[in-house]
Enzyme design. Sequence first.
Site, PDB file in Angstrom:
ATOM      1  N   CYS A  45       0.882  -1.189   0.000  1.00  0.00           N
ATOM      2  CA  CYS A  45       0.000   0.000   0.000  1.00  0.00           C
ATOM      3  C   CYS A  45       0.905   1.220   0.000  1.00  0.00           C
ATOM      4  O   CYS A  45       1.056   1.899   1.019  1.00  0.00           O
ATOM      5  CB  CYS A  45      -0.904   0.017   1.214  1.00  0.00           C
ATOM      6  SG  CYS A  45      -1.844  -1.505   1.481  1.00  0.00           S
ATOM      7  N   ALA A  46       1.518   1.505  -1.130  1.00  0.00           N
ATOM      8  CA  ALA A  46       2.684   2.391  -1.155  1.00  0.00           C
ATOM      9  C   ALA A  46       2.373   3.876  -1.118  1.00  0.00           C
ATOM     10  O   ALA A  46       3.249   4.677  -0.806  1.00  0.00           O
ATOM     11  CB  ALA A  46       3.537   2.090  -2.397  1.00  0.00           C
ATOM     12  N   GLY A  53       4.113   7.319  -0.898  1.00  0.00           N
ATOM     13  CA  GLY A  53       5.430   6.931  -1.394  1.00  0.00           C
ATOM     14  C   GLY A  53       6.600   7.180  -0.478  1.00  0.00           C
ATOM     15  O   GLY A  53       7.731   6.832  -0.830  1.00  0.00           O
ATOM     16  N   GLU A  72       0.132   0.378  -5.464  1.00  0.00           N
ATOM     17  CA  GLU A  72      -0.861   1.311  -4.918  1.00  0.00           C
ATOM     18  C   GLU A  72      -2.145   1.154  -5.721  1.00  0.00           C
ATOM     19  O   GLU A  72      -2.123   1.158  -6.951  1.00  0.00           O
ATOM     20  CB  GLU A  72      -0.343   2.746  -4.994  1.00  0.00           C
ATOM     21  CG  GLU A  72      -1.370   3.820  -4.698  1.00  0.00           C
ATOM     22  CD  GLU A  72      -2.052   3.660  -3.338  1.00  0.00           C
ATOM     23  OE1 GLU A  72      -3.295   3.793  -3.289  1.00  0.00           O
ATOM     24  OE2 GLU A  72      -1.352   3.388  -2.342  1.00  0.00           O
ATOM     25  N   ASP A 100      -4.767  -3.571  -6.818  1.00  0.00           N
ATOM     26  CA  ASP A 100      -5.503  -3.765  -5.576  1.00  0.00           C
ATOM     27  C   ASP A 100      -4.735  -4.755  -4.706  1.00  0.00           C
ATOM     28  O   ASP A 100      -4.543  -5.914  -5.092  1.00  0.00           O
ATOM     29  CB  ASP A 100      -6.904  -4.298  -5.897  1.00  0.00           C
ATOM     30  CG  ASP A 100      -7.785  -4.425  -4.653  1.00  0.00           C
ATOM     31  OD1 ASP A 100      -7.257  -4.398  -3.534  1.00  0.00           O
ATOM     32  OD2 ASP A 100      -9.007  -4.554  -4.826  1.00  0.00           O
ATOM     33  N   ASP A 102       1.407  -1.174   4.999  1.00  0.00           N
ATOM     34  CA  ASP A 102       1.092   0.025   5.783  1.00  0.00           C
ATOM     35  C   ASP A 102      -0.376   0.314   5.514  1.00  0.00           C
ATOM     36  O   ASP A 102      -0.725   1.073   4.616  1.00  0.00           O
ATOM     37  CB  ASP A 102       2.001   1.174   5.342  1.00  0.00           C
ATOM     38  CG  ASP A 102       1.736   2.456   6.116  1.00  0.00           C
ATOM     39  OD1 ASP A 102       1.130   2.372   7.199  1.00  0.00           O
ATOM     40  OD2 ASP A 102       2.116   3.540   5.630  1.00  0.00           O
ATOM     41  N   CYS A 109      -0.861   3.842  11.292  1.00  0.00           N
ATOM     42  CA  CYS A 109      -0.661   5.098  12.031  1.00  0.00           C
ATOM     43  C   CYS A 109      -1.863   5.319  12.939  1.00  0.00           C
ATOM     44  O   CYS A 109      -2.426   6.410  13.012  1.00  0.00           O
ATOM     45  CB  CYS A 109      -0.433   6.287  11.087  1.00  0.00           C
ATOM     46  SG  CYS A 109      -1.753   6.554   9.891  1.00  0.00           S
TER      47      CYS A 109
END
Length: 468
Positions: free
Chosen positions: A283-284, A287, A308, A335, A352, A405
């Site tokens: 899930c870049a 970036g 992504e 996906d 992430d 996060c």
Amino acid sequence: MARPSGARPGGRRKPAPRRPVDPPRAAAYDVLTAVRADGAYTNLVLPQVVRQYRLAGRDAAFATELASGTIRRQGTYDAVLAACVDRPLAKVEAKVLDALRLGAHQLLATRVPPHAAISTTVDLVRGKVGQGPAGFTNAVLRRVSERDLDAWLRRVAPAADADPTGFASVAYSHPAWVVEALAEALGDRAAELDDLLAADNAAPRVTLVARPGLASVAELVAAGGEHTRWSPYAVELAGGDPGAVDAVAAGRAGVQDEGSQLMAIGLADAPVEGDDRRWLDLCAGPGGKAALLAALAAERGAGLLASERQPHRATLVARTTASASAGLIGVVAADGTRPAWREGSFDRVLVDAPCSGLGALRRRPEARWRRTPADLDDLVPLQRALLDSALASARPGGVVAYATCSPVLAETAGVVAPVLARPDVTQVDAAAVLPEVTDAAGPLPGTLQLWPHRHGTDAMFLALLKRS
């Protein structure tokens, strides 16, 4: 007979000339409007508006503090304003309410003299909204100026002993459900809740990452940065525009929270068995972690594939990672729950996961007002699906880093614990991989949880898992 100076025929006076709107306050107001009306993100729209108004130095810093501070403390200011108006706040025109919040922030949380805070906000309303609401704005802010913040909290917040969650919600400007979720995440250290909520309301310092092999920490220190505690690639800027740093402008360094850097370092340093040549960021977007991982991969003779789902964000990833292309296999729009590659293709995988963002409220203050408990109903299943996909993408002996996060338990322990019950998954002790990071035990043994009030980072969570 001569008419009085300034009078019109018939005895009417000319209206007083409008004073120009103060540019930093006008910029802050435009940010508030964009966040409210357009769903903009504070940290993304602020630089654009600052450039639009051609602000620099102290003016740019003042506009930033006004906009971000007002959004962070919106809940507190709304409680105060509600006590100063003769109608529900929902009945106040949204554009006027934006200005009232901005004025309240100046009166209650800055050193701006009261007369200046009131008069400039009235000028702002007169210039941005119209003459009619200017008098209303003046009257309301004069009432706000009658007390300081502590006195207002004693009046408008629930009693702390009778309703601790309600008091914390008003005093620290967090929705009550967020207060409860953060207290639960702190576990047996819930006594730190006030410190955590206060840290969420503190403006974060700008942290840079020196991408290995492209820039050095010494170069960033020479450009005005200071060494940090945790990441060997991090430097804090005391002030100024990070885009003015040569290494940042060239893409050899970037703006990246130290906690985010540690998530990438944790994956890169975790032990793997056998080959170590193919890495994946599942899930870049946007970036930052991918750029750091690609730079680390290049130094170790490996390559990173950045994936992504959204094409426009994949384009942003490609731009962010361009300087680290030596360690980049490529960037794909795919996906993550439906991999575009064969199972077991990678030695290291970072997921992430999209999350509530409640660990990054210092930098994304609007998230506290946009998120609801119902969002977790959609996010948690997605996080579980992405982690399952990441584990399937890793080869036996490879390692997966699950990062968020958010410290909310549903998004951390609630996602990882079921996976640890699988016979083909074992855990890597994250604390052993990042021994320099202290006081960071996560909600599950072997996981890592960072906190703004303890570590000065976003509240990042990390679990390291191995395909066995």
